[in-house]
Design a protein around this motif. Structure first.
Motif, PDB file in Angstrom:
ATOM      1  N   ARG A 274       0.936  -1.034   0.320  1.00  0.00           N
ATOM      2  CA  ARG A 274      -0.310   0.027   0.155  1.00  0.00           C
ATOM      3  C   ARG A 274       0.927   1.515   0.277  1.00  0.00           C
ATOM      4  O   ARG A 274       1.856   1.052   0.845  1.00  0.00           O
ATOM      5  CB  ARG A 274      -0.709   0.401   1.016  1.00  0.00           C
ATOM      6  CG  ARG A 274      -2.335  -1.099   1.968  1.00  0.00           C
ATOM      7  CD  ARG A 274      -2.590  -1.326   2.513  1.00  0.00           C
ATOM      8  NE  ARG A 274      -3.674  -2.115   2.815  1.00  0.00           N
ATOM      9  CZ  ARG A 274      -3.830  -3.352   3.320  1.00  0.00           C
ATOM     10  NH1 ARG A 274      -2.511  -3.566   3.494  1.00  0.00           N
ATOM     11  NH2 ARG A 274      -5.260  -3.932   3.260  1.00  0.00           N
ATOM     12  N   ASN A 275       0.599   2.534  -0.882  1.00  0.00           N
ATOM     13  CA  ASN A 275       1.055   3.584  -0.382  1.00  0.00           C
ATOM     14  C   ASN A 275       0.111   3.966   0.666  1.00  0.00           C
ATOM     15  O   ASN A 275      -0.546   4.460   1.775  1.00  0.00           O
ATOM     16  CB  ASN A 275       0.522   4.302  -1.208  1.00  0.00           C
ATOM     17  CG  ASN A 275       0.633   4.119  -3.077  1.00  0.00           C
ATOM     18  OD1 ASN A 275       1.888   4.411  -3.365  1.00  0.00           O
ATOM     19  ND2 ASN A 275       0.175   4.473  -4.214  1.00  0.00           N
TER      20      ASN A 275
ATOM     21  N   GLY B 193       5.244   9.308   1.395  1.00  0.00           N
ATOM     22  CA  GLY B 193       5.593   8.496  -0.097  1.00  0.00           C
ATOM     23  C   GLY B 193       6.578   7.687  -0.080  1.00  0.00           C
ATOM     24  O   GLY B 193       6.455   6.992  -1.969  1.00  0.00           O
ATOM     25  N   THR B 194       6.372   6.545   0.392  1.00  0.00           N
ATOM     26  CA  THR B 194       6.788   5.064   0.177  1.00  0.00           C
ATOM     27  C   THR B 194       5.787   4.280   0.033  1.00  0.00           C
ATOM     28  O   THR B 194       4.784   4.289   0.277  1.00  0.00           O
ATOM     29  CB  THR B 194       8.103   4.849   1.668  1.00  0.00           C
ATOM     30  OG1 THR B 194       6.955   4.570   2.604  1.00  0.00           O
ATOM     31  CG2 THR B 194       8.282   5.363   1.432  1.00  0.00           C
ATOM     32  N   MET B 195       5.871   2.734  -0.213  1.00  0.00           N
ATOM     33  CA  MET B 195       4.985   1.801   0.050  1.00  0.00           C
ATOM     34  C   MET B 195       5.579   0.592   1.692  1.00  0.00           C
ATOM     35  O   MET B 195       6.587   0.555   1.634  1.00  0.00           O
ATOM     36  CB  MET B 195       4.515   1.119  -1.462  1.00  0.00           C
ATOM     37  CG  MET B 195       4.106   2.108  -2.286  1.00  0.00           C
ATOM     38  SD  MET B 195       4.245   1.255  -3.597  1.00  0.00           S
ATOM     39  CE  MET B 195       3.255   0.145  -4.343  1.00  0.00           C
TER      40      MET B 195
ATOM     41  N   ARG C  97      13.742   2.595  -7.833  1.00  0.00           N
ATOM     42  CA  ARG C  97      12.596   2.349  -5.909  1.00  0.00           C
ATOM     43  C   ARG C  97      13.856   1.347  -5.448  1.00  0.00           C
ATOM     44  O   ARG C  97      14.776   0.635  -6.176  1.00  0.00           O
ATOM     45  CB  ARG C  97      12.132   1.833  -6.543  1.00  0.00           C
ATOM     46  CG  ARG C  97      10.874   2.742  -6.929  1.00  0.00           C
ATOM     47  CD  ARG C  97       9.226   2.311  -7.098  1.00  0.00           C
ATOM     48  NE  ARG C  97       9.726   0.902  -7.631  1.00  0.00           N
ATOM     49  CZ  ARG C  97       8.251  -0.588  -7.701  1.00  0.00           C
ATOM     50  NH1 ARG C  97       7.087   0.236  -7.059  1.00  0.00           N
ATOM     51  NH2 ARG C  97       8.290  -1.135  -7.826  1.00  0.00           N
TER      52      ARG C  97
ATOM     53  N   PRO D 167      10.929   6.051  -2.751  1.00  0.00           N
ATOM     54  CA  PRO D 167      10.787   5.936  -4.216  1.00  0.00           C
ATOM     55  C   PRO D 167      12.129   6.295  -4.730  1.00  0.00           C
ATOM     56  O   PRO D 167      12.043   6.100  -5.913  1.00  0.00           O
ATOM     57  CB  PRO D 167      10.094   7.223  -4.120  1.00  0.00           C
ATOM     58  CG  PRO D 167       9.729   8.062  -2.754  1.00  0.00           C
ATOM     59  CD  PRO D 167       9.895   6.177  -1.961  1.00  0.00           C
TER      60      PRO D 167
ATOM     61  N   ASN E 247      -0.014  -5.937  -6.294  1.00  0.00           N
ATOM     62  CA  ASN E 247       0.964  -4.988  -4.851  1.00  0.00           C
ATOM     63  C   ASN E 247      -0.242  -6.494  -4.251  1.00  0.00           C
ATOM     64  O   ASN E 247      -0.059  -6.494  -2.626  1.00  0.00           O
ATOM     65  CB  ASN E 247      -0.630  -4.245  -4.718  1.00  0.00           C
ATOM     66  CG  ASN E 247      -1.821  -4.710  -4.556  1.00  0.00           C
ATOM     67  OD1 ASN E 247      -2.621  -5.727  -4.982  1.00  0.00           O
ATOM     68  ND2 ASN E 247      -2.875  -4.061  -4.378  1.00  0.00           N
TER      69      ASN E 247
ATOM     70  N   SER F 216       1.644   7.919   3.452  1.00  0.00           N
ATOM     71  CA  SER F 216       1.789   9.312   3.579  1.00  0.00           C
ATOM     72  C   SER F 216       2.744   9.725   3.453  1.00  0.00           C
ATOM     73  O   SER F 216       3.086  10.480   3.162  1.00  0.00           O
ATOM     74  CB  SER F 216       0.890   9.511   4.718  1.00  0.00           C
ATOM     75  OG  SER F 216       1.322   9.270   5.955  1.00  0.00           O
TER      76      SER F 216
END
Length: 364
Positions: free
Chosen positions: A24-25, A29-31, A338, A356, A82, A27
């Motif tokens: 998941r993304n 900027g990473t997953m 990434r 990212p 994902n 806040s």
């Protein structure tokens, strides 16, 4: 006094993350994805890319580290998906405990190797560790690039030298041989040391050459990188059993001989580390920036070949509890820039984090 600039993102972990393997993304900027844990205790993951864009991950899972039936488990993330697959047991043995999986993909044969340690199990969770009995075992899977379902061979013992342990990535030499960093555990911390094994003929069951690291008493789990593609120079970073500093050694002849290790400016808490070279030529290392706890877990960036580490950013940091653990990281950078990292999340599961780009590490 440590000479680095800390760029802290004081990110508190989620109160109730979903252990569902979905990437998941978030806040910052990473997953992130929390793997589906097959058993109660989970530790020491390893993440590896395949040429088709798939990712594979392995870790050990069971009742508790060192106990009987602790298994090596395997999960896969298909390209453009994902969702990590449900972890499956690929190596398990009654009366023994498995640890420290290490992947190596051989692009010459399209084979995926999975190395891991195996030691005699403790009689109880309060029993003494039996690292001195450890051997290194191996599984392999063929034709993995076009396989819809990777299937491993039954595990076989590879290194019978008692006390043998692995942890970090295999490097391909300019001689097209495989350089496999290991260490010898058991006994006192002072008696533990590191070695670089070389597989000349790409047959893991034939003889391996030994290239010992110099003066590595107390120094284990070497992470070996090649700073520049096609260059003979290699650099190794070491975990310190004394919980003082990360140490560093150099080779100018493609791993045959090594300088005496010297301490870096980075602290070490006697826990796992891993380094990599980014596409920019900068070094990145993931570790616990402390001499005690396995919290926080951070990534540092060096723009001068590991002499200094100007940028550091936390991946996990929890301030309101004692005894949390974020540890034993592994990382690589994919073709898009990434940075993928996997690590132990409080022994409850394993976490996959995607940064990212390297600029993320530099951000305030």
């Amino acid at each position: 006094m440590y000479r680095w600039t800390t760029v802290y993102a004081m990110r508190t972990v989620q109160a109730d993350p979903k252990y569902d393997g979905i990437l998941r993304n978030i806040s910052d900027g990473t997953m992130e994805a929390y793997m589906m844990p097959p058993f109660a205790s989970n530790h020491a993951s390893f993440i590896e890319p395949l040429p088709n864009g798939d990712l594979v991950m392995a870790w050990f899972s069971g009742i508790s580290e060192g106990m009987s039936n602790v298994a090596i488990v395997f999960s896969q993330l298909k390209n453009n998906s994902n969702q990590w697959s449900k972890a499956q047991v690929v190596s398990q043995r009654k009366g023994y405990s498995n640890q420290n999986p290490v992947f190596f993909y051989d692009n010459k044969t399209d084979a995926l190797y999975l190395f891991h340690t195996q030691q005699e199990a403790k009689k109880s969770q309060l029993g003494t560790r039996s690292e001195e009995s450890a051997e290194i075992w191996v599984l392999s899977a063929l034709n993995v690039t076009n396989s819809s379902n990777i299937r491993f061979s039954p595990p076989r013992v590879m290194f019978k030298h008692k006390g043998s342990f692995d942890r970090n990535r295999v490097v391909v030499s300019l001689r097209n041989t495989w350089l496999y960093p290991i260490y010898y555990a058991g006994g006192s911390s002072k008696d533990q040391s590191s070695n670089l094994k070389e597989c000349v003929d790409h047959n893991v069951f034939s003889s391996w050459l030994d290239h010992p690291f110099l003066d590595t008493n107390y120094l284990v789990q070497p992470s070996v990188i090649r700073p520049k593609k096609g260059d003979l120079r290699l650099v190794a970073f070491f975990r310190d059993r004394r919980a003082q500093y990360i140490y560093k050694a150099d080779s100018s002849d493609d791993g045959k001989t090594w300088s005496k290790p010297t301490k870096t400016t980075l602290p070490n808490n006697n826990s796992g580390i891993e380094a990599t070279v980014l596409s920019s030529g900068n070094f990145a290392i993931v570790y616990n920036p402390t001499n005690k706890d396995r919290n926080p877990l951070s990534i540092s960036l060096s723009t001068d070949q590991g002499l200094t580490w100007k940028y550091t950013r936390n991946l996990e940091y929890k301030t309101d509890e004692n005894g949390v653990e974020f540890s034993y990281p592994t990382l690589f950078q994919d073709s898009t820039g990434r940075i993928h990292i996997s690590y132990t999340y409080n022994r409850e599961t394993v976490k996959h984090r995607v940064i990212p780009n390297e600029q993320w590490i530099m951000q305030q």
